[in-house]
Design a protein around this motif. Structure first.
Motif, short mmCIF file in Angstrom:
data_model
loop_
_atom_site.label_atom_id
_atom_site.label_comp_id
_atom_site.label_asym_id
_atom_site.label_seq_id
_atom_site.Cartn_x
_atom_site.Cartn_y
_atom_site.Cartn_z
N ALA A 154 0.83 -1.20 0.00
CA ALA A 154 0.00 0.00 0.00
C ALA A 154 0.87 1.25 0.00
N ASN A 155 2.01 1.15 -0.66
CA ASN A 155 2.99 2.22 -0.59
C ASN A 155 2.96 3.13 -1.81
N GLU A 156 1.81 3.19 -2.48
CA GLU A 156 1.68 4.03 -3.66
C GLU A 156 0.21 4.36 -3.88
N ILE A 157 -0.09 5.58 -4.28
CA ILE A 157 -1.45 5.94 -4.66
C ILE A 157 -1.44 6.65 -6.01
N ASN A 158 -2.47 6.39 -6.80
CA ASN A 158 -2.65 7.04 -8.10
C ASN A 158 -3.67 8.16 -7.96
N VAL A 159 -3.25 9.37 -8.24
CA VAL A 159 -4.09 10.55 -8.07
C VAL A 159 -4.32 11.20 -9.43
N VAL A 160 -5.58 11.31 -9.83
CA VAL A 160 -5.92 11.87 -11.14
C VAL A 160 -6.44 13.29 -10.99
N ILE A 207 4.69 7.33 1.27
CA ILE A 207 3.80 6.81 0.23
C ILE A 207 4.03 7.58 -1.06
N LYS A 208 4.34 6.87 -2.12
CA LYS A 208 4.60 7.50 -3.41
C LYS A 208 3.29 7.95 -4.05
N VAL A 209 3.29 9.16 -4.60
CA VAL A 209 2.10 9.68 -5.29
C VAL A 209 2.37 9.69 -6.79
N VAL A 210 1.56 8.95 -7.53
CA VAL A 210 1.64 8.95 -8.98
C VAL A 210 0.58 9.91 -9.49
N SER A 211 1.02 10.99 -10.13
CA SER A 211 0.12 12.04 -10.60
C SER A 211 -0.25 11.77 -12.05
N ILE A 212 -1.55 11.68 -12.33
CA ILE A 212 -2.06 11.35 -13.66
C ILE A 212 -2.97 12.48 -14.14
N ASP A 213 -2.76 12.94 -15.36
CA ASP A 213 -3.56 14.04 -15.92
C ASP A 213 -4.71 13.50 -16.76
N ALA A 214 -5.84 14.18 -16.70
CA ALA A 214 -6.99 13.85 -17.54
C ALA A 214 -7.74 15.14 -17.87
N ASP A 215 -8.34 15.21 -19.05
CA ASP A 215 -9.13 16.39 -19.41
C ASP A 215 -10.30 16.57 -18.45
N ASN A 216 -10.89 15.47 -17.99
CA ASN A 216 -11.92 15.47 -16.96
C ASN A 216 -11.79 14.18 -16.17
N PRO A 217 -11.23 14.23 -14.96
CA PRO A 217 -10.97 13.00 -14.20
C PRO A 217 -12.21 12.15 -13.92
N ALA A 218 -13.40 12.74 -13.98
CA ALA A 218 -14.62 11.96 -13.75
C ALA A 218 -14.82 10.89 -14.81
N THR A 219 -14.32 11.15 -16.02
CA THR A 219 -14.55 10.23 -17.14
C THR A 219 -13.83 8.90 -16.96
N PRO A 220 -12.50 8.88 -16.74
CA PRO A 220 -11.83 7.59 -16.52
C PRO A 220 -12.27 6.92 -15.23
N LEU A 221 -12.60 7.71 -14.20
CA LEU A 221 -13.06 7.11 -12.94
C LEU A 221 -14.34 6.31 -13.17
N LYS A 222 -15.30 6.91 -13.83
CA LYS A 222 -16.57 6.22 -14.09
C LYS A 222 -16.36 4.97 -14.92
N ALA A 223 -15.53 5.09 -15.95
CA ALA A 223 -15.27 3.94 -16.83
C ALA A 223 -14.61 2.80 -16.07
N GLN A 224 -13.65 3.12 -15.21
CA GLN A 224 -12.95 2.08 -14.47
C GLN A 224 -13.86 1.36 -13.48
N ALA A 228 -9.41 11.06 -7.12
CA ALA A 228 -9.56 11.91 -8.30
C ALA A 228 -10.12 13.26 -7.88
N ASP A 229 -9.73 14.28 -8.63
CA ASP A 229 -10.20 15.64 -8.43
C ASP A 229 -11.29 15.91 -9.46
N VAL A 230 -12.54 16.16 -8.99
CA VAL A 230 -13.66 16.32 -9.92
C VAL A 230 -14.47 17.57 -9.55
#
Length: 357
Positions: A20-26, A50-67, A78-80
């Motif tokens: 649990a030593n990494e989180i993905n933040v969109v 804890i390592k933070v992996v920063s991921i960019d999206a035009d609208n983070p709600a879109t990949p979150l919903k799909a996943q 995710a930041d929405v």
């Protein structure tokens, strides 16, 4: 989506398993994500390991919903936008968040009393208050520059191309206010067939002169490249272009569209515990104030406001550039997230049909 790995040499915090030593933040990318990396990600890594992996999206709600719907979730946080946070929560796609877990203000005021109204939702915690505003190239209008939302629609007095968000939300509200609707009555009007027609009719007056955009980094670039003379966009992006990059832009605050961005955690987040720890850390009083050193978005906690001072250049007072500055809130369109949660699909279909006509 572009991934940026933020590395740390800090020790693993006690209580967190190695797995649990990494989180993905969109988030949304650009200057906004930079502000989060500096104010949230880096100090969180140093504190917890804890390592933070920063991921960019035009609208983070879109990949979150799909996943979540696919049952294959890699996003931890995710930041929405507010309307998306409410909609996703209603659809059962988000983890509930108990506000009792959030840190109190430095004087002991509970988080439930310290966050601004609307900032705490069943499945979301706000970090910023932001505005969609109009910006223009000052070199194009050296005399009698535009100063109102109505001026954005006045091609005769202020000729040139306009940049506009390719979406029903914000574009339709701003069109109605420019057409004379009081901000407090916008949603009453937009909730009627006649109001929708009125908004689209106002947009029709500039349609042939519009360059459409759909990602937050585009409006300042459209202005800088001379593709448009005026555009709507996010106040923090324009601030970065004006102050950090020295672009000859100015902002029209009249008719700004005020909204929140919030942290949400998807159902099935691979590191739920780490995501919750990051959420608590990044929404405390100091962290929200720290973010304002890097971008001109208002903190969502009342106790953060007195701690907001200078920009990172050490000479620019951030207060006047905040969307929540009283001088900038004289004619504000306050978002109605319930309205958009209920009407987004139908109005987007109507808007897209208008675009194609």
């Amino acid at each position: 989506m572009k991934k940026t790995m933020i590395l740390t040499t800090a020790l693993v915090a006690t209580g967190f398993a190695a797995s649990a030593n990494e989180i993905n933040v969109v988030s949304w990318g650009g200057a906004y994500t930079v502000s989060q990396v500096e104010a949230y990600h880096k100090p969180f890594e140093q504190l917890t390991g804890i390592k933070v992996v920063s991921i960019d999206a035009d609208n983070p709600a879109t990949p979150l919903k799909a996943q979540v719907e696919a049952g294959n979730v890699s996003i931890d946080l995710a930041d929405v936008e507010l309307s998306d946070a409410i909609r996703l929560c209603d659809e059962g796609l988000l983890e509930p968040i108990d506000p009792a877990i959030l840190p109190p203000a430095p004087d002991g005021t509970p988080a439930t009393e310290d966050f601004v109204d609307g900032a705490l939702q069943d499945c979301a915690v706000a970090n910023i208050v932001w505005g969609t505003v109009i910006a223009y190239d000052t070199t194009k209008f050296p005399e009698n520059p535009p100063s109102t939302l109505a001026d954005f629609f006045d091609l005769e007095k202020y000729p040139g191309k306009r940049g506009l968000l390719k979406a029903a939300k914000r574009s339709m509200e701003m069109a109605l206010v420019a057409d004379g609707v009081a901000p407090g009555e916008v949603y009453d009007v937009l909730g009627t067939p006649e109001g929708v027609d009125r908004a689209l009719a106002k947009l029709d007056t500039i349609k042939d002169s519009v360059v459409w955009w759909d990602a937050g980094a585009q409006p300042p670039q459209l202005l800088a490249d001379g593709e448009v003379v005026m555009t709507n966009g996010y106040n923090g992006r324009f601030f970065n272009a004006m102050i950090a990059e020295g672009k000859p832009f100015d902002i029209i605050w009249d008719g700004q569209y005020l909204d929140y961005d919030l942290w949400v955690i998807p159902k099935g987040a691979p590191n739920l515990e780490g995501a919750m720890e990051f959420l608590k850390f990044s929404t405390d009083t100091q962290r929200l104030a720290d973010q304002a050193k890097y971008i001109s978005y208002g903190p969502a906690r009342k106790s953060s406001a007195p701690l907001v001072g200078m920009y990172q250049d050490g000479k620019t007072e951030m207060g006047p550039h905040m969307p929540t500055n009283p001088e900038n809130m004289k004619n504000v369109i306050a978002t109605d997230p319930i309205f958009w949660a209920d009407h987004d699909v139908e109005l987007s279909e109507r808007f897209n049909a208008w675009l194609a006509s």
